[in-house]
Design an enzyme around this catalytic site. Structure first.
Site, PDB file in Angstrom:
ATOM      1  N   LYS A   1      50.029   1.017 -17.285  1.00 50.55           N
ATOM      2  CA  LYS A   1      51.157   1.807 -16.773  1.00 50.55           C
ATOM      3  C   LYS A   1      52.481   1.434 -17.435  1.00 50.55           C
ATOM      4  O   LYS A   1      53.334   2.299 -17.652  1.00 50.55           O
ATOM      5  CB  LYS A   1      51.248   1.660 -15.258  1.00 50.55           C
ATOM      6  CG  LYS A   1      50.107   2.343 -14.522  1.00 50.55           C
ATOM      7  CD  LYS A   1      50.375   2.448 -13.032  1.00 50.55           C
ATOM      8  CE  LYS A   1      49.291   3.269 -12.352  1.00 50.55           C
ATOM      9  NZ  LYS A   1      49.567   3.463 -10.914  1.00 50.55           N
TER      10      LYS A   1
ATOM     11  N   LYS B   1      40.063  11.787 -15.771  1.00 49.68           N
ATOM     12  CA  LYS B   1      39.926  11.889 -14.317  1.00 49.68           C
ATOM     13  C   LYS B   1      40.734  13.065 -13.780  1.00 49.68           C
ATOM     14  O   LYS B   1      41.808  13.378 -14.294  1.00 49.68           O
ATOM     15  CB  LYS B   1      40.407  10.608 -13.635  1.00 49.68           C
ATOM     16  CG  LYS B   1      39.416   9.465 -13.647  1.00 49.68           C
ATOM     17  CD  LYS B   1      39.930   8.277 -12.867  1.00 49.68           C
ATOM     18  CE  LYS B   1      39.960   8.546 -11.384  1.00 49.68           C
ATOM     19  NZ  LYS B   1      40.325   7.338 -10.595  1.00 49.68           N
TER      20      LYS B   1
ATOM     21  N   LYS C   1      46.410  14.462  -9.816  1.00 50.54           N
ATOM     22  CA  LYS C   1      47.483  15.291  -9.278  1.00 50.54           C
ATOM     23  C   LYS C   1      48.677  15.320 -10.214  1.00 50.54           C
ATOM     24  O   LYS C   1      49.567  16.148 -10.058  1.00 50.54           O
ATOM     25  CB  LYS C   1      47.892  14.786  -7.894  1.00 50.54           C
ATOM     26  CG  LYS C   1      48.145  13.303  -7.781  1.00 50.54           C
ATOM     27  CD  LYS C   1      48.125  12.872  -6.330  1.00 50.54           C
ATOM     28  CE  LYS C   1      48.132  11.357  -6.191  1.00 50.54           C
ATOM     29  NZ  LYS C   1      47.848  10.914  -4.828  1.00 50.54           N
TER      30      LYS C   1
END
Length: 337
Positions: free
Chosen positions: A115, A198, A201
């Site tokens: 990240k 994956k 959202k």
């Protein structure tokens, strides 16, 4: 047996969240409650501070996700449901554990590396410290079991390391070492546009996912337009090798039916994708329509506030003895009801 698990309340929940986590939460609450154990499920709004989110968006996300969880079958009579920030002990224990956690441990966290990327200097301290707050989340409640996916195993191992070092350093058995639970039915659902990524959202394309708030027409359209390849479906799962989009769609149907990929292909092997997609869309609508209907009825209802307030009070009562013990073990004074 005490099970603790959390989920970040950001963005629309989708089919991957439902099959990968929420459905397992519902099944787990029933099994654990029947055995006399306890489940605590929380909305990790403190974890969402690792990136900037507008306050109104964060607050709406908590309410929206609570509505989805209740609509999916989470029962406040069987499990404790609350949002993390209502129980101040999470943040307090995280700070106490920061004295035990080591920089080297956190630097080795795969999720931190992924990240933060090359912009580590620009990443928030909350992102770096994320695993310590996760440790506090489970140690606070003396969790015996924590459901984890492959991407969270490392964080639970860190929680166990922190608990072990804290207990050793203070000479007191303050924390229980939680065991990982890998839900056997946990499904890894991939994007409808890219079978190697994956379902997410955060994907800019809404066609990449089935949202739990989608109506029947939207679901049917997304499955109909889901990416596939020109070959017919194989007769057994081994034939899905190298075909990520086909494997994903078969995996979705297998997860919805609690069957194996081989069993699904026993029904659809050698057929083209058209009939299979039609059957998959029908099954998805049948599964998700009751959830969407209850979600729409719950969204904005006062019941959400009651559930979160009651859940936080129950969680705080469980957390208090552990937090007090941690303060005491460190020689800190605290006055608490």
């Amino acid at each position: 047996m005490r099970v603790v698990s959390g989920i970040q309340p950001t963005g629309n929940l989708h089919l991957g969240n439902y099959l990968g986590a929420i459905r397992n939460w519902v099944r787990m609450q029933d099994q654990v409650a029947a055995s006399g154990g306890e489940c605590l499920f929380f909305l990790a709004d403190l974890h969402s501070l690792s990136e900037h989110i507008d306050r109104d968006v964060r607050m709406a996300g908590v309410r929206d996700m609570t509505a989805v969880l209740l609509a999916s079958g989470i029962d406040p009579k069987k499990a404790i449901l609350f949002n993390q920030s209502r129980v101040a002990a999470h943040a307090e224990l995280c700070w106490l554990l920061n004295g035990t956690a080591r920089m080297g441990w956190l630097n080795r966290m795969t999720q931190w590396k992924d990240k933060a990327g090359k912009n580590r200097e620009g990443a928030s301290v909350a992102l770096f410290d994320y695993p310590v707050l996760q440790a506090a989340d489970v140690l606070l409640y003396q969790a015996t079991h924590v459901p984890v996916g492959d991407d969270q195993k490392q964080h639970l191992e860190l929680a166990r390391d922190i608990a072990t070092k804290f207990n050793t350093d203070t000479g007191r058995d303050v924390f229980t070492l939680p065991e990982p639970t890998i839900p056997p039915a946990a499904a890894r659902i991939m994007s409808l546009r890219d079978g190697t990524a994956k379902m997410s959202k955060s994907d800019p394309s809404d066609m990449s996912r089935v949202n739990l708030s989608d109506d029947a027409d939207a679901i049917s359209q997304k499955i109909r337009k889901a990416k596939t390849d020109p070959e017919p479906l194989p007769s057994e799962a081994a034939g899905l090798e190298g075909r990520p989009e086909a494997r994903n769609l078969v995996g979705i149907m297998a997860a919805l039916q609690d069957r194996s990929a081989d069993a699904v292909l026993g029904d659809f092997g050698s057929s083209q994708f058209g009939p299979f997609k039609a059957a998959l869309a029908e099954l998805l609508v049948e599964t998700l329509a009751p959830i969407r209907e209850r979600y729409v009825a719950l969204k904005g209802a006062a019941e959400i506030d009651f559930v979160l307030k009651d859940g936080a009070e129950r969680a705080a009562a469980i957390a208090r003895p552990t937090l007090n013990a941690a303060y005491s073990a460190l020689g800190l004074q605290v006055i608490r009801d």
